[in-house]
Design a protein around this motif. Structure first.
Motif, short mmCIF file in Angstrom:
data_model
loop_
_atom_site.label_atom_id
_atom_site.label_comp_id
_atom_site.label_asym_id
_atom_site.label_seq_id
_atom_site.Cartn_x
_atom_site.Cartn_y
_atom_site.Cartn_z
N ALA A 1 40.87 33.84 -48.50
CA ALA A 1 40.29 32.80 -49.35
C ALA A 1 40.27 31.48 -48.60
N PHE A 2 39.26 30.67 -48.88
CA PHE A 2 39.10 29.39 -48.21
C PHE A 2 39.08 28.29 -49.26
N VAL A 3 40.02 27.37 -49.15
CA VAL A 3 40.15 26.32 -50.16
C VAL A 3 40.14 24.95 -49.50
N ALA A 4 39.42 24.01 -50.08
CA ALA A 4 39.44 22.64 -49.57
C ALA A 4 40.09 21.74 -50.62
N VAL A 5 40.74 20.68 -50.17
CA VAL A 5 41.30 19.70 -51.10
C VAL A 5 40.48 18.43 -50.88
N ASN A 6 39.79 17.99 -51.95
CA ASN A 6 38.91 16.83 -51.74
C ASN A 6 39.66 15.52 -51.96
N SER A 7 38.92 14.42 -51.81
CA SER A 7 39.55 13.11 -51.86
C SER A 7 40.17 12.81 -53.21
N LYS A 8 39.67 13.51 -54.26
CA LYS A 8 40.26 13.27 -55.59
C LYS A 8 41.46 14.20 -55.79
N ASP A 9 41.87 14.86 -54.74
CA ASP A 9 43.04 15.74 -54.80
C ASP A 9 42.82 17.01 -55.63
N HIS B 1 42.02 24.80 -46.01
CA HIS B 1 43.04 25.84 -45.81
C HIS B 1 42.44 27.22 -45.88
N LEU B 2 42.90 28.08 -44.94
CA LEU B 2 42.51 29.47 -45.00
C LEU B 2 43.77 30.26 -45.25
N LEU B 3 43.74 31.13 -46.26
CA LEU B 3 44.90 32.00 -46.49
C LEU B 3 44.41 33.43 -46.65
N ALA B 4 45.09 34.34 -45.98
CA ALA B 4 44.73 35.75 -46.12
C ALA B 4 45.94 36.51 -46.62
N PHE B 5 45.68 37.36 -47.61
CA PHE B 5 46.76 38.12 -48.23
C PHE B 5 46.56 39.61 -48.00
N SER B 6 47.68 40.33 -47.91
CA SER B 6 47.58 41.78 -47.80
C SER B 6 47.41 42.35 -49.20
N SER B 7 47.13 43.65 -49.27
CA SER B 7 46.94 44.28 -50.58
C SER B 7 48.24 44.28 -51.39
N ARG B 8 49.35 44.03 -50.72
CA ARG B 8 50.61 44.00 -51.46
C ARG B 8 50.93 42.59 -51.94
N GLY B 9 50.05 41.64 -51.60
CA GLY B 9 50.29 40.27 -52.04
C GLY B 9 51.06 39.44 -51.04
N ASP B 10 51.33 39.99 -49.85
CA ASP B 10 52.04 39.20 -48.85
C ASP B 10 51.06 38.32 -48.09
N LEU B 11 51.56 37.17 -47.68
CA LEU B 11 50.72 36.22 -46.95
C LEU B 11 50.65 36.65 -45.49
N LEU B 12 49.44 36.87 -44.99
CA LEU B 12 49.30 37.33 -43.60
C LEU B 12 48.85 36.23 -42.65
N VAL B 13 47.90 35.43 -43.09
CA VAL B 13 47.37 34.38 -42.21
C VAL B 13 47.32 33.07 -42.96
N VAL B 14 47.80 32.02 -42.31
CA VAL B 14 47.67 30.68 -42.88
C VAL B 14 47.16 29.77 -41.78
N GLU B 15 46.05 29.12 -42.05
CA GLU B 15 45.57 28.11 -41.09
C GLU B 15 45.15 26.92 -41.93
N ALA C 1 44.93 30.51 -54.06
CA ALA C 1 44.36 31.48 -53.13
C ALA C 1 44.87 32.88 -53.46
N LYS C 2 46.15 32.95 -53.78
CA LYS C 2 46.73 34.25 -54.11
C LYS C 2 46.06 34.83 -55.35
N LEU C 3 45.77 33.94 -56.29
CA LEU C 3 45.11 34.38 -57.51
C LEU C 3 43.72 34.94 -57.21
#
Lengths: 248, 292, 244
Positions: free
Chosen positions: A141-149, A167-181, A198-200
């Motif tokens: 999932a790819f999420v941005a935080v804008n100036s209004k937070d 932010h980029l976050l990648a989760f495994s099928s078990r819900g574990d966090l695999l990649v964070v950038e 992102a997890k949601l």
């Protein structure tokens, strides 16, 4: 929502196309195949990732992205199942959202991150179309935080430019966090909010249908990203099983 | 270095026997192309060509740079082809194989040296600023017919591409964004396409648009690049077995016909795409702002 | 019997999906695509359909995509790449390690009377052993009976590529009932031919002439690529025969 196809290519062992948010990526996986002596690992398969940008031959940015994808795939593929072989993943970016096709003579200092979710998803889909054993699947999932937070999901090129952090976050099928950038300025609390959201999106949570007010969303489809993977696989299997329809 | 697997003796013998009987494995006639399918992306300048199982996408992009010091009045046009393992596990990335060198050279001569694209027209401010155009050829799937497919894909992408409009006033260059002025087509002087012939039986028999296996079993190859006006831009016979000169001339004749045929398919695809885009275009004409 | 549950890698197989064995003393057999994590977790490692056999108390994931990986006892079509003192080195799939076929692993072969295979020869062989740590080994005869049983060098004919799923169906004992394949039967009524089906997705066909061989090959390939049912296969064969 994302547009996926499995096995669009004939020569590669497995392949997939993934299009979302202006990015269109073709991924091909070959393996397990013969490995060069110098890359051979005695107990595991070697995993090699090659990334081709849409225009030009690619440089440092592509090498960095290749390395992120390669490290992720090494965790996902059961490399011990095929020692002394090579699993080769090739990614080709066909289109990107900022397709001005006209560039200034100075290369733009744009971020690496926005294309990464498409690269990860395309490679996972291509792997699913082969018979290479995987210990898990992955969604990004790819999420941005804008100036209004507020959090922006699948931000556009303009939104990314104006965001205070992405932010980029990648989760495994078990819900574990695999990649964070992540890039930009943000607090730990804000990151935690991004993490939960992102997890949601990727994994979903039972019974948690509530939308918090400070999330603005472009797409109105909140179904889990994991469903995209399952849907692609189901369509492929349905195609392969067509002949079975006539058997009583 | 991985190489394409060679067909077995049985397959080779069968294919040669079939060719002797004028039969091809997929049922085509010796002088027929595979199914050619051309599609475009939303952005201008990206052509996706499918020729049987072979698939090539070419993408045109442009930037403004200083011209080469020995050609101050010409723009720059580069064609890059890099074969990757996408197309076949036999291709190694980062290493230029013989096939790649061969392909590059043919495209270089048929598209660049033949001035299909007028490099003069790419000049913006003489001696200072010119357009530098790139054609990036991505081969996605490889089953023979690579040269023909790459040439089709590149030429179609060039014809499809729209470059930003510009104007020069007193040495000052203005580049208009698509919102200010519609981008304009490139100055393409003629439409060369390549036709590859693979020959058999000591040069007595040839076939057009060979699949990978047909290519591997053939004795050699001849490539003819020509335009629909009947002008030949390139005639290449790179080694291989002998071929009768008269058979060669016959190939050129056949190529001229094929180029016209293929050219029509490209025209059709471009027309259909223009119509598809124009659906919005008509409504644009009706807006209050018009060119005075 | 197969139930159509689709699983993705990493999915745990819940115990209520497991087969109830008719013979309770029979241990649960895990087939390809499943991994056992002690004490009692079973996870899928492939994307495919979860298949259950109540009688044999077996469970596996059906996956027919990707590259063929040699399994012991599989019948395959291989091409001889080169030979060394005592072995032929054969390619089962392109770009993988060559398999080894002992030069004496043929019916009635002795040092003086063994078949001479050249580079490019086609063989129909059985995989004797294949593990992830060693190169696959092939034989062209049945070691217990000493008979070739159809294996050995294939002369003439042509090889056609089919999908791994199609190859598996063609190798079933009851092609029509379980595999939905009627095309070969239909063609055989009008055209004489021989076939050898390799589990690695290659089918060797030999018939009277080029046209007949191509007819059989095309019938197989179209049945495969279009996913034709039994009825449609009959129609296809009629169409191809007319075109002859």
């Amino acid at each position: 929502m994302a547009d996926t196809t499995l096995l669009p290519l004939h020569r590669a062992d497995g392949s997939a196309t993934y299009s979302k948010n202006g990015y269109s990526v073709v991924a091909a996986v070959n393996g397990p195949i013969e490995v060069q002596r110098r890359d051979e690992l005695p107990e595991e398969a070697a995993v090699d990732v090659v990334l081709r940008p849409a225009a030009g031959v690619g440089g440092l940015r592509e090498r960095h992205l290749e390395s992120v994808v390669q490290h992720t795939l090494r965790h996902v593929i059961l490399v011990s199942a095929h020692p002394r072989t090579l699993i080769q993943c090739t990614l080709q970016i066909v289109t990107g959202p900022e397709d001005d096709s006209v560039t200034c003579s100075l290369p733009q200092a744009a971020s690496d991150l926005p294309v990464l979710p498409a690269l990860l998803q395309a490679s996972i889909l291509a792997l699913l179309s082969t018979s290479i054993p995987l210990s898990m699947t992955l969604t990004a999932a790819f999420v941005a935080v804008n100036s209004k937070d507020t959090l922006v999901l699948d931000p556009s090129v303009q939104q990314i430019k104006r965001a205070s952090s992405i932010h980029l976050l990648a989760f495994s099928s078990r819900g574990d966090l695999l990649v964070v950038e992540s890039e930009g300025d943000f607090t730990i609390d804000k990151w935690e909010e991004v993490h939960q959201k992102a997890k949601l999106i990727c994994h979903g949570e039972e019974g948690d249908e509530s939308e918090s007010e400070d999330v603005s969303m472009k797409s109105d489809d909140i179904s889990k990203l994991e469903n995209v993977l399952k849907d692609a696989v189901e369509r492929q299997i349905a195609k392969e099983q067509r002949w079975n329809q006539t058997i009583g | 270095m991985p190489r394409e697997a060679e067909p077995s003796f049985n397959e080779r013998a069968f294919l040669l026997q079939a060719v002797q009987d004028n039969i091809r494995l997929d049922g085509r006639a010796l002088d027929t192309y595979r199914n050619l399918d051309i599609s475009f992306a939303d952005n201008f300048g990206i052509a996706d060509v499918r020729l049987g199982k072979t698939r090539v996408i070419t993408r045109i992009s442009a930037s403004i740079t200083a011209p080469r010091h020995d050609r101050k009045l010409d723009g720059i046009f580069t064609i890059t082809t890099e074969l990757s393992p996408l197309a076949s596990p036999a291709f190694e990335s980062g290493r230029q194989s013989d096939l790649e060198t061969h392909l590059s050279r043919i495209l270089e001569i048929s598209l660049r040296r033949s001035q299909a694209l007028s490099t003069e027209s790419l000049c913006l401010v003489a001696g200072q600023k010119v357009w530098s155009l790139r054609a990036d050829i991505h081969v996605l799937d490889y089953d023979g017919g690579l040269i023909d497919a790459c040439c089709l894909s590149t030429l179609t992408a060039l014809r499809h591409y729209r470059i930003p409009d510009t104007s020069v006033k007193g040495g000052e260059l203005t580049v208009y964004t698509p919102l200010e002025r519609d981008p304009v087509p490139l100055a393409i002087l003629h439409h060369p396409l390549c036709v590859t012939f693979n020959f058999f039986e000591l040069g007595e028999k040839w076939l057009v648009d060979a699949t990978l296996m047909e290519q591997q079993c053939s004795e050699g190859e001849v490539v003819v690049a020509a335009n629909p006006q009947g002008e030949v831009c390139l005639l290449q016979k790179g080694g291989g077995g002998e071929m009768d000169a008269l058979v060669l001339l016959r190939c050129v004749e056949v190529a001229l016909g094929k180029v016209r045929e293929l050219g029509k398919v490209v025209d059709g695809a471009l027309e259909r795409d223009a119509k598809r885009r124009d659906k919005g275009g008509k409504s644009r004409e009706l807006r209050a702002e018009n060119e005075r | 019997m197969a139930t159509q549950t689709i699983v993705l890698p990493g999915e745990a197989i819940s115990s209520d999906v497991l087969p109830i064995p008719s013979n309770p003393s029979l241990a649960l057999k895990l087939g390809p695509g499943l991994r056992h994590t002690p004490p009692s977790t079973i996870t899928s490692v492939l994307a495919g359909t979860l298949c259950i056999d109540q009688r044999k108390n077996a469970i596996w994931v059906e996956n027919n995509s990707g590259r063929y990986v040699p399994q012991p006892n599989d019948l395959i079509l291989a091409t001889v790449h080169h030979s060394s003192t005592d072995w032929y080195h054969c390619a089962i799939t392109p770009h993988t390690t060559l398999a080894q076929l002992p030069q004496l692993a043929f019916e009635g072969a002795t040092k003086k009377t063994r078949p001479q295979l050249n580079s490019g020869s086609l063989v129909y062989a059985r995989v004797l052993s294949a593990s992830k740590h060693s190169d696959p080994e092939l034989v062209c005869y049945n070691p217990s009976t000493g008979k070739s049983e159809g294996m050995g060098e294939l002369k003439g004919g042509m090889v056609f590529d089919v999908s791994l799923g199609m190859a598996r169906r063609l190798l079933l004992a009851r092609q029509r009932e379980e595999g939905g394949i009627a095309v070969l039967e239909e063609v055989a009524e009008k055209v004489a031919f021989e076939v050898a089906v390799g589990r690695n997705g290659k089918v060797w066909v030999k018939s009277g002439g080029v046209k007949e061989t191509l007819l059989v090959g095309r019938a197989l390939q179209e049945t495969d690529s279009e996913g034709l049912g039994v009825q449609e296969q009959g129609k296809l064969v009629k169409k191809l025969l007319r075109g002859m």
